[in-house]
Design a protein around this motif. Structure first.
Motif, PDB file in Angstrom:
ATOM      1  N   ALA A 126      20.458 -25.388 -31.128  1.00  0.00           N
ATOM      2  CA  ALA A 126      20.239 -26.833 -31.051  1.00  0.00           C
ATOM      3  C   ALA A 126      19.706 -27.396 -32.360  1.00  0.00           C
ATOM      4  O   ALA A 126      20.014 -28.546 -32.728  1.00  0.00           O
ATOM      5  CB  ALA A 126      19.259 -27.151 -29.917  1.00  0.00           C
ATOM      6  N   ALA A 127      18.911 -26.618 -33.090  1.00  0.00           N
ATOM      7  CA  ALA A 127      18.308 -27.108 -34.334  1.00  0.00           C
ATOM      8  C   ALA A 127      19.201 -26.884 -35.541  1.00  0.00           C
ATOM      9  O   ALA A 127      19.452 -27.797 -36.338  1.00  0.00           O
ATOM     10  CB  ALA A 127      16.954 -26.434 -34.556  1.00  0.00           C
ATOM     11  N   GLN A 128      19.708 -25.678 -35.692  1.00  0.00           N
ATOM     12  CA  GLN A 128      20.379 -25.319 -36.941  1.00  0.00           C
ATOM     13  C   GLN A 128      21.837 -25.773 -36.995  1.00  0.00           C
ATOM     14  O   GLN A 128      22.390 -25.935 -38.087  1.00  0.00           O
ATOM     15  CB  GLN A 128      20.256 -23.817 -37.189  1.00  0.00           C
ATOM     16  N   GLY A 129      22.464 -25.986 -35.848  1.00  0.00           N
ATOM     17  CA  GLY A 129      23.825 -26.524 -35.875  1.00  0.00           C
ATOM     18  C   GLY A 129      23.872 -27.888 -36.550  1.00  0.00           C
ATOM     19  O   GLY A 129      24.614 -28.088 -37.528  1.00  0.00           O
ATOM     20  N   VAL A 193      10.631 -18.375 -46.943  1.00  0.00           N
ATOM     21  CA  VAL A 193      10.379 -18.132 -48.372  1.00  0.00           C
ATOM     22  C   VAL A 193      11.254 -19.049 -49.227  1.00  0.00           C
ATOM     23  O   VAL A 193      10.783 -19.667 -50.188  1.00  0.00           O
ATOM     24  CB  VAL A 193      10.633 -16.659 -48.724  1.00  0.00           C
ATOM     25  N   MET A 194      12.525 -19.156 -48.892  1.00  0.00           N
ATOM     26  CA  MET A 194      13.428 -20.024 -49.654  1.00  0.00           C
ATOM     27  C   MET A 194      12.951 -21.476 -49.624  1.00  0.00           C
ATOM     28  O   MET A 194      12.973 -22.172 -50.644  1.00  0.00           O
ATOM     29  CB  MET A 194      14.839 -19.924 -49.073  1.00  0.00           C
ATOM     30  N   SER A 195      12.522 -21.912 -48.448  1.00  0.00           N
ATOM     31  CA  SER A 195      12.080 -23.297 -48.309  1.00  0.00           C
ATOM     32  C   SER A 195      10.769 -23.552 -49.033  1.00  0.00           C
ATOM     33  O   SER A 195      10.582 -24.597 -49.674  1.00  0.00           O
ATOM     34  CB  SER A 195      11.946 -23.648 -46.825  1.00  0.00           C
ATOM     35  N   THR A 196       9.858 -22.604 -48.943  1.00  0.00           N
ATOM     36  CA  THR A 196       8.574 -22.750 -49.634  1.00  0.00           C
ATOM     37  C   THR A 196       8.772 -22.792 -51.145  1.00  0.00           C
ATOM     38  O   THR A 196       8.105 -23.554 -51.848  1.00  0.00           O
ATOM     39  CB  THR A 196       7.632 -21.598 -49.256  1.00  0.00           C
ATOM     40  N   ASP A 197       9.703 -21.986 -51.635  1.00  0.00           N
ATOM     41  CA  ASP A 197      10.001 -22.005 -53.071  1.00  0.00           C
ATOM     42  C   ASP A 197      10.542 -23.363 -53.498  1.00  0.00           C
ATOM     43  O   ASP A 197      10.187 -23.875 -54.568  1.00  0.00           O
ATOM     44  CB  ASP A 197      11.022 -20.910 -53.414  1.00  0.00           C
ATOM     45  N   LEU A 198      11.409 -23.964 -52.679  1.00  0.00           N
ATOM     46  CA  LEU A 198      11.976 -25.265 -53.057  1.00  0.00           C
ATOM     47  C   LEU A 198      10.890 -26.335 -53.110  1.00  0.00           C
ATOM     48  O   LEU A 198      10.947 -27.241 -53.951  1.00  0.00           O
ATOM     49  CB  LEU A 198      13.062 -25.693 -52.067  1.00  0.00           C
ATOM     50  N   GLN A 205      13.641 -35.953 -52.520  1.00  0.00           N
ATOM     51  CA  GLN A 205      12.654 -36.169 -51.469  1.00  0.00           C
ATOM     52  C   GLN A 205      13.183 -35.751 -50.106  1.00  0.00           C
ATOM     53  O   GLN A 205      12.459 -35.164 -49.293  1.00  0.00           O
ATOM     54  CB  GLN A 205      12.230 -37.643 -51.444  1.00  0.00           C
ATOM     55  N   ALA A 206      14.449 -36.042 -49.826  1.00  0.00           N
ATOM     56  CA  ALA A 206      15.025 -35.663 -48.537  1.00  0.00           C
ATOM     57  C   ALA A 206      15.024 -34.153 -48.358  1.00  0.00           C
ATOM     58  O   ALA A 206      14.716 -33.633 -47.269  1.00  0.00           O
ATOM     59  CB  ALA A 206      16.443 -36.214 -48.415  1.00  0.00           C
ATOM     60  N   MET A 207      15.336 -33.413 -49.417  1.00  0.00           N
ATOM     61  CA  MET A 207      15.332 -31.952 -49.320  1.00  0.00           C
ATOM     62  C   MET A 207      13.912 -31.395 -49.246  1.00  0.00           C
ATOM     63  O   MET A 207      13.680 -30.347 -48.648  1.00  0.00           O
ATOM     64  CB  MET A 207      16.068 -31.337 -50.514  1.00  0.00           C
ATOM     65  N   ALA A 213      10.197 -28.934 -43.082  1.00  0.00           N
ATOM     66  CA  ALA A 213      10.449 -28.795 -41.649  1.00  0.00           C
ATOM     67  C   ALA A 213      10.923 -27.384 -41.319  1.00  0.00           C
ATOM     68  O   ALA A 213      10.497 -26.783 -40.319  1.00  0.00           O
ATOM     69  CB  ALA A 213      11.475 -29.824 -41.195  1.00  0.00           C
ATOM     70  N   VAL A 214      11.810 -26.838 -42.137  1.00  0.00           N
ATOM     71  CA  VAL A 214      12.300 -25.475 -41.916  1.00  0.00           C
ATOM     72  C   VAL A 214      11.153 -24.471 -41.983  1.00  0.00           C
ATOM     73  O   VAL A 214      11.015 -23.591 -41.123  1.00  0.00           O
ATOM     74  CB  VAL A 214      13.394 -25.117 -42.936  1.00  0.00           C
ATOM     75  N   ALA A 215      10.313 -24.601 -43.003  1.00  0.00           N
ATOM     76  CA  ALA A 215       9.198 -23.667 -43.165  1.00  0.00           C
ATOM     77  C   ALA A 215       8.237 -23.727 -41.981  1.00  0.00           C
ATOM     78  O   ALA A 215       7.786 -22.698 -41.475  1.00  0.00           O
ATOM     79  CB  ALA A 215       8.457 -23.968 -44.470  1.00  0.00           C
TER      80      ALA A 215
END
Length: 231
Positions: A126-129, A193-198, A205-207, A213-215
């Motif tokens: 439901a979330a990742q799609g 980890v990928m999200s925290t690095d970004l 700003q959107a990313m 949110a992902v983290a």
């Protein structure tokens, strides 16, 4: 001149002298009592008046950080780019990363024995799609391709090998539940980890909001999945 004539001209002469002296005094008076617009002064400057500084601007902080007030001129002249190469790389990597999570979650309804495992899989789908659609749209609106030529997605953090995916598809019941939880936990950890690095290096700003949110959400899901293994 007779004495009578002298008596007539002396007052006249005195009056003329007073009038002359009074005129001289008036000519030498300071003009401060006149209106400012009527006072003589230096020629008006032809240089335009200096414009005031731009009004202050409230600049949002990164997720979790307070906003800050900056000088408007500086913000306008030193505005960061709307996005940078690291934003683009994150989006391109997160698409196949999410797709593998969706592939794993799609296996659960027919293979999982624990309803809680099926519930986790349902939340992931439901979330990742929709998130995959959002990431593709982000690239599309910037005329950027989603594919990265020559990149091996298997090297990304948390990505499961082709052999591990075959084992998961072949498992059933409790064996599937245990393998699913372990693989999805590792997969989520890679995304965190990928999200925290970004969040440290991205400009869009959107990313920034998406990565935050992902983290947060996947960290919480890791805790829930680990609890399943202890019961």
């Amino acid at each position: 001149m007779t004495a009578r004539q002298a008596r007539v001209w002396l007052p006249v002469t005195a009056l003329v002298a007073l009038l002359v002296l009074g005129g001289l005094a008036l000519t030498g008076r300071d003009d401060d009592t006149r209106p400012a617009a009527a006072r003589p002064g230096p020629a008006a400057s032809t240089t335009p008046a200096a414009t005031g500084s731009a009004p202050p601007v409230l600049v949002p902080g990164r997720p979790g950080e307070p906003a800050a007030t900056h000088d408007g001129a500086r913000v306008r002249n030193a505005a960061p780019p709307r996005f940078n190469g690291l934003d683009v790389w994150y989006v391109r990597m997160m698409i196949p990363h999410h797709q593998q999570a969706l592939e794993m979650a799609t296996l659960a309804p027919d293979r999982a024995a624990d309803p809680r495992v099926r519930a986790v899989a349902d939340r992931i789908r439901a979330a990742q799609g929709p998130e995959v659609g959002l990431l593709r749209a982000w690239l599309s609106t910037r005329d950027l391709p989603a594919e990265v030529t020559g990149h091996d997605h298997a090297t990304m953090r948390g990505m499961q090998s082709a052999e591990a995916m075959r084992q998961l598809a072949a498992a059933r019941g409790a064996a599937f539940d245990s393998l699913f939880v372990r693989m999805m936990t590792a997969h989520h950890q890679g995304a965190v980890v990928m999200s925290t690095d970004l969040l440290k290096v991205g400009a869009d700003q959107a990313m920034q909001e998406f990565a935050n949110a992902v983290a947060v959400e996947q960290s919480a899901e890791i805790v829930r999945m680990r609890a399943l293994l202890t019961r």
